[in-house]
Design a protein around this motif. Structure first.
Motif, PDB file in Angstrom:
ATOM      1  N   TYR A  43       0.809  -1.204   0.000  1.00 18.18           N
ATOM      2  CA  TYR A  43       0.000   0.000   0.000  1.00 18.18           C
ATOM      3  C   TYR A  43       0.849   1.264   0.000  1.00 18.18           C
ATOM      4  O   TYR A  43       1.698   1.458   0.859  1.00 18.18           O
ATOM      5  N   ILE A  44       0.632   2.150  -0.984  1.00 17.53           N
ATOM      6  CA  ILE A  44       1.340   3.419  -1.045  1.00 17.53           C
ATOM      7  C   ILE A  44       0.328   4.548  -0.867  1.00 17.53           C
ATOM      8  O   ILE A  44      -0.586   4.736  -1.664  1.00 17.53           O
ATOM      9  N   LEU A  45       0.489   5.270   0.220  1.00 20.98           N
ATOM     10  CA  LEU A  45      -0.486   6.286   0.597  1.00 20.98           C
ATOM     11  C   LEU A  45      -0.367   7.544  -0.254  1.00 20.98           C
ATOM     12  O   LEU A  45      -1.351   8.246  -0.488  1.00 20.98           O
ATOM     13  N   ALA A  46       0.838   7.853  -0.712  1.00 18.77           N
ATOM     14  CA  ALA A  46       1.056   9.100  -1.448  1.00 18.77           C
ATOM     15  C   ALA A  46       0.163   9.192  -2.675  1.00 18.77           C
ATOM     16  O   ALA A  46      -0.360  10.263  -2.998  1.00 18.77           O
ATOM     17  N   THR A  47      -0.020   8.088  -3.373  1.00 17.30           N
ATOM     18  CA  THR A  47      -0.816   8.155  -4.594  1.00 17.30           C
ATOM     19  C   THR A  47      -2.315   8.196  -4.293  1.00 17.30           C
ATOM     20  O   THR A  47      -3.090   8.710  -5.095  1.00 17.30           O
ATOM     21  N   SER A  48      -2.724   7.674  -3.145  1.00 19.84           N
ATOM     22  CA  SER A  48      -4.110   7.900  -2.722  1.00 19.84           C
ATOM     23  C   SER A  48      -4.343   9.387  -2.526  1.00 19.84           C
ATOM     24  O   SER A  48      -5.380   9.934  -2.936  1.00 19.84           O
ATOM     25  N   ALA A  49      -3.382  10.044  -1.902  1.00 21.69           N
ATOM     26  CA  ALA A  49      -3.495  11.484  -1.689  1.00 21.69           C
ATOM     27  C   ALA A  49      -3.506  12.229  -3.012  1.00 21.69           C
ATOM     28  O   ALA A  49      -4.253  13.199  -3.193  1.00 21.69           O
ATOM     29  N   GLY A  50      -2.690  11.781  -3.954  1.00 22.16           N
ATOM     30  CA  GLY A  50      -2.688  12.411  -5.266  1.00 22.16           C
ATOM     31  C   GLY A  50      -4.023  12.262  -5.968  1.00 22.16           C
ATOM     32  O   GLY A  50      -4.526  13.209  -6.591  1.00 22.16           O
ATOM     33  N   PHE A  51      -4.613  11.080  -5.862  1.00 23.67           N
ATOM     34  CA  PHE A  51      -5.925  10.847  -6.467  1.00 23.67           C
ATOM     35  C   PHE A  51      -6.952  11.819  -5.882  1.00 23.67           C
ATOM     36  O   PHE A  51      -7.758  12.402  -6.614  1.00 23.67           O
ATOM     37  N   ILE A  52      -6.906  12.027  -4.575  1.00 24.67           N
ATOM     38  CA  ILE A  52      -7.821  12.972  -3.929  1.00 24.67           C
ATOM     39  C   ILE A  52      -7.560  14.391  -4.433  1.00 24.67           C
ATOM     40  O   ILE A  52      -8.505  15.168  -4.670  1.00 24.67           O
ATOM     41  N   GLN A  53      -6.310  14.746  -4.636  1.00 21.59           N
ATOM     42  CA  GLN A  53      -5.991  16.080  -5.153  1.00 21.59           C
ATOM     43  C   GLN A  53      -6.589  16.315  -6.543  1.00 21.59           C
ATOM     44  O   GLN A  53      -6.892  17.455  -6.910  1.00 21.59           O
ATOM     45  N   SER A  54      -6.748  15.255  -7.313  1.00 21.19           N
ATOM     46  CA  SER A  54      -7.358  15.400  -8.645  1.00 21.19           C
ATOM     47  C   SER A  54      -8.726  16.058  -8.555  1.00 21.19           C
ATOM     48  O   SER A  54      -9.124  16.820  -9.441  1.00 21.19           O
ATOM     49  N   PHE A  55      -9.440  15.773  -7.473  1.00 19.61           N
ATOM     50  CA  PHE A  55     -10.794  16.294  -7.304  1.00 19.61           C
ATOM     51  C   PHE A  55     -10.794  17.634  -6.561  1.00 19.61           C
ATOM     52  O   PHE A  55     -11.527  18.546  -6.936  1.00 19.61           O
ATOM     53  N   VAL A  56      -9.961  17.730  -5.529  1.00 27.31           N
ATOM     54  CA  VAL A  56      -9.954  18.953  -4.716  1.00 27.31           C
ATOM     55  C   VAL A  56      -9.408  20.141  -5.506  1.00 27.31           C
ATOM     56  O   VAL A  56      -9.942  21.247  -5.427  1.00 27.31           O
ATOM     57  N   TYR A  57      -8.339  19.910  -6.286  1.00 25.74           N
ATOM     58  CA  TYR A  57      -7.688  21.012  -6.998  1.00 25.74           C
ATOM     59  C   TYR A  57      -7.749  20.892  -8.523  1.00 25.74           C
ATOM     60  O   TYR A  57      -7.567  21.885  -9.220  1.00 25.74           O
ATOM     61  N   GLY A  58      -7.985  19.663  -9.017  1.00 27.59           N
ATOM     62  CA  GLY A  58      -7.984  19.466 -10.461  1.00 27.59           C
ATOM     63  C   GLY A  58      -9.286  19.883 -11.108  1.00 27.59           C
ATOM     64  O   GLY A  58      -9.354  20.897 -11.798  1.00 27.59           O
ATOM     65  N   PHE A  59     -10.343  19.114 -10.879  1.00 29.83           N
ATOM     66  CA  PHE A  59     -11.624  19.383 -11.547  1.00 29.83           C
ATOM     67  C   PHE A  59     -12.276  20.676 -11.065  1.00 29.83           C
ATOM     68  O   PHE A  59     -13.027  21.299 -11.804  1.00 29.83           O
ATOM     69  N   THR A  60     -11.985  21.101  -9.836  1.00 30.56           N
ATOM     70  CA  THR A  60     -12.563  22.352  -9.340  1.00 30.56           C
ATOM     71  C   THR A  60     -11.812  23.578  -9.869  1.00 30.56           C
ATOM     72  O   THR A  60     -12.373  24.672  -9.928  1.00 30.56           O
ATOM     73  N   GLY A  61     -10.528  23.405 -10.197  1.00 26.27           N
ATOM     74  CA  GLY A  61      -9.699  24.545 -10.579  1.00 26.27           C
ATOM     75  C   GLY A  61      -9.286  25.399  -9.397  1.00 26.27           C
ATOM     76  O   GLY A  61      -8.722  26.488  -9.578  1.00 26.27           O
TER      77      GLY A  61
END
Length: 756
Positions: free
Chosen positions: A684-702
């Protein structure tokens, strides 16, 4: 005593009513078809953990936060603590945990990880030696009381007779062979691994393919005992050359159980209470094993430094577990569930894609399971597991921290506080490399902050962008919290000394009147010892700009050199093709790497290098081209960066496609355990879970957190199949919002905020 009493007072607060039917996006279930490919998950509360297992009763590896083994010639690594979740059962023909796992032996099998309640429930009929028993196991690690956990076993025998039940604490032996990884070169390490009969080849699921390197450390048990009459066990231990810990268990039996015999078993590998009892056909018997943990705390910055419950003492820990038994399983579980329900008030909701929604919830679940509040500990790249030796990389600051900052700022804060707590080791390291200020390691020990990068990866000391990443995270916390006292006392010292590092680390090119940074490792790590890596230079410039702003806020004088260097920092650029270069044009860009190029990193939210839309598009196109030409086995970090990059360009389809690609092969069944690449099963690598969450918090929202506040730096985007995206209960400067991206009457995505 006051602190300990608070723990138990909180346990009597009953949980809010549970969902009538749990939202399926919170439920992950394993079936008998997963027996051959079962990839273990874990239960955790940020302070300690246990791995999961098929039967729900096995002895599993368990770990405590920043509880490290410091064996000579090795790097520091998490010391596995005595296994606490094991319960074993023998109906007369064989022990449950020793019987092979097969569908005809474990019939009607189901194992469910309920992420909303953070419980693991396993049920089946155990059919062996002409006897059948219905089994149900429920386990949790308490989110309401950081020292407590419990496992409950219910058996319904389909026969009359005598059975045996044991409640062990498993005392692990030292991993072998242990290698002197602290001094082995890369070639020596590979030779040692091969000679030991292991390999570093990728292996089929579910076998870890990096056990040869990321093995666990050891806890030496100095004293262990129990009381068969009072049904308790306790032990004192210490990690190899490390901190003290303690563990205790208290067993609760069915009131009407006909006990034949109770014995205490002690050996060098097991401490156990063993029961023999008579059971009746069709009657259900419920046994509960309560567990308490504590560890010595030397780390500064803990909210409750002086508490006896933090001493790693068995007597105190035994007192905790006996109080837990008095409280009872139902109340402990209700308090635990209530704490998790409170956490889930902050959430990310995608309407229109069930698979994406489930992945979001599993990634948030793992992030929340591994974070603490009121401490100064970082986040290991692979959380409470031994992978990557539990060390803190830039992942902690640039991947995990931003993912938590808006949804759970209290859980993001320990990550930045860790860097303040460990400034002195970073100062000493700066002196070692003849630079000023602080030079944080590529791999920090999570307890001491000392450099513990494996010797075979020694060259990665040049990947100095970590110093800028840390400063950026410090500034982000100030921007999001508005806590000026924290900025002055904690953030500013870190930011200032990092600026001093960059001032001493740059070189001035008189001919071109610019500042350069030589001898660095690119984020695309195959390119080592290169000049002017664009990501490093861009991040260094941002760190210097941050130092100037922070100085003004806390009433300090900024060094004029910081502005001079920032203004003239060289970031390589291809004028002809109107795109950035990965690094200096004198370095050929011709290697096969997992990234292909690092240009998309320039658009990742923590840096978000200013550039025109044309340049941003050209960078993206080059990144895609290089992935095809020079890329191999891209990991999840690449998928995340491409999703964010595409969203910045307004390309909703491509951004959505990268999110979908992130779900294929990386999430291991049955509990969405992420591995770094599809083929590398390091765990299990936690960093990429966090990155996936960032896709929504900062990516799709802008959205970006900057001097303008929490603002729309880019227009929001929605893939065609999504109806909406909602960030629920976002926290920013003391206020709370629901932020939604929905389509307006014109079909375009629009962002709205609703204050709580």
């Amino acid at each position: 005593m006051k602190y300990r009493n608070l723990i138990f007072t909180s346990l009597f607060v009953l949980a809010a009513p549970a969902f009538a039917a749990t939202d399926p996006s919170f439920v992950l279930t394993g079936a008998s078809k997963d027996f051959d490919t079962y990839f273990p998950s874990y239960l955790a509360n940020g302070w300690f953990s246990t791995m999961t297992s098929v039967r729900g009763t096995e002895p599993n590896m368990a770990y405590m936060v920043a509880f490290m083994d410091y064996k000579k010639d090795d790097i520091s690594r998490p010391a596995t603590i005595p296994a606490w979740s094991e319960i074993d059962y023998n109906p007369g023909g064989g022990w449950l945990n020793s019987t092979r796992v097969a569908p005809h032996i474990f019939t009607d099998y189901a194992q469910t990880l309920d992420m909303h309640d953070a419980t693991l429930t396993t049920s089946y009929r155990f059919v062996y030696a002409n006897k059948a028993t219905d089994v149900k196991v429920t386990s949790f690690v308490s989110q309401a009381a950081q020292h407590l956990a419990a496992t409950q076993l219910s058996i319904t025998p389909q026969f009359d007779g005598e059975v045996q039940i044991t409640f062990p604490i498993r005392l692990w032996t030292e991993y072998a062979p242990r290698l002197p990884i602290g001094k082995l070169t890369g070639d020596q390490m590979i030779a040692s691994v091969i000679a030991s009969g292991q390999t570093l080849d990728n292996k089929p699921i579910p076998y870890s393919d990096r056990t040869a390197v990321w093995y666990h450390g050891v806890t030496h048990v100095s004293g262990a005992d129990g009381d068969a009459k009072n049904l308790t066990l306790w032990l004192d231990g210490r990690a190899e050359q490390g901190l003290a810990m303690a563990e205790a268990a208290a067993i609760a039996l069915p009131k009407d159980l006909a006990i034949v015999d109770t014995k205490l078993e002690k050996s060098d590998v097991k401490l156990s209470l063993n029961l023999t009892a008579k059971v009746q056909k069709g009657k259900t018997y419920t046994f509960t094993k309560y567990i308490a943990m504590s560890r010595e705390n030397r780390a500064l910055g803990l909210t409750e430094r002086g508490n006896s419950s933090e001493s790693g003492d068995a007597k105190v820990t035994l007192d905790l577990v006996m109080k837990a038994r008095s409280t009872g399983f139902d109340k402990l579980l209700a308090a635990h569930q209530s704490a998790w329900h409170e956490l889930w008030k902050s959430d990310i909701l995608v309407d229109g894609d069930a698979n994406v929604q489930k992945a979001i919830h599993s990634d948030l679940y793992y992030l929340l399971s591994n974070t603490t509040v009121g401490t100064a500990w970082p986040m290991g790249a692979c959380a409470l597991t031994p992978n990557y030796a539990g060390h803190a990389f830039w992942d902690s600051d640039s991947w995990v921290f931003p993912a938590l900052l808006l949804l759970h700022p209290e859980r993001a804060k320990p990550i930045v506080d860790f860097r303040h707590r460990t400034m002195q080791p970073a100062r000493e390291r700066a002196k070692q490399f003849d630079v000023k200020g602080t030079m944080y390691p590529w791999e920090s020990d999570p307890e001491t902050g000392v450099d513990n990068t494996p010797h075979f990866a020694y060259d990665v000391y040049r990947e100095i962008h970590v110093n800028a990443d840390i400063a950026i995270a410090q500034w982000q916390y100030w921007l999001a919290s508005g806590d000026k006292k924290w900025l002055k006392d904690s953030g500013w010292p870190v930011i200032r000394e990092i600026a001093e590092f960059w001032k001493s680390r740059v070189s001035y090119d008189k001919e071109h009147d610019r500042y350069e940074i030589h001898h660095v490792t690119s984020p695309d790590e195959a390119y080592n010892d290169v000049p002017n890596d664009s990501f490093t230079n861009g991040a260094a410039r941002k760190a210097l700009d941050i130092a100037i702003k922070a100085a003004a806020l806390v009433g300090e004088k900024a060094d004029p050199a910081w502005a001079e260097i920032s203004k003239k920092m060289y970031i390589p650029f291809d004028e002809k093709n109107q795109r950035h270069l990965d690094f200096d044009e004198t370095v050929p860009h011709d290697k096969i790497t997992w990234m292909g190029s690092s240009l998309s990193w320039l658009s990742y939210p923590n840096l978000d290098l200013p550039m025109s839309p044309e340049v941003r598009k050209n960078n993206y196109d080059f990144q895609l081209h290089e992935l095809k030409v020079h890329g191999d086995d891209p990991n999840e970090m690449m998928m995340v960066m491409l999703a964010v990059h595409a969203a910045q360009l307004g390309d909703a389809k491509s951004a959505g496609d990268w999110v979908e690609r992130n779900l294929v092969g990386f999430l291991k069944a049955p509990f969405n355990v992420r591995t770094e690449t599809v083929a590398n099963n390091a765990g299990y690598i936690l960093a990429t879970s966090a990155g996936f969450i960032q896709s929504f918090v900062y990516g799709f929202t802008g959205l970006r957190i900057d001097d303008q506040g929490l603002h729309e730096a880019y227009p929001p985007t929605l893939p065609a199949q999504w109806k909406s995206l909602t960030l629920r209960n976002v926290a920013f400067r003391g206020k709370h919002y629901d932020i939604a991206v929905e389509r307006g009457a014109d079909g375009k995505a629009k962002l709205t905020r609703r204050a709580h």
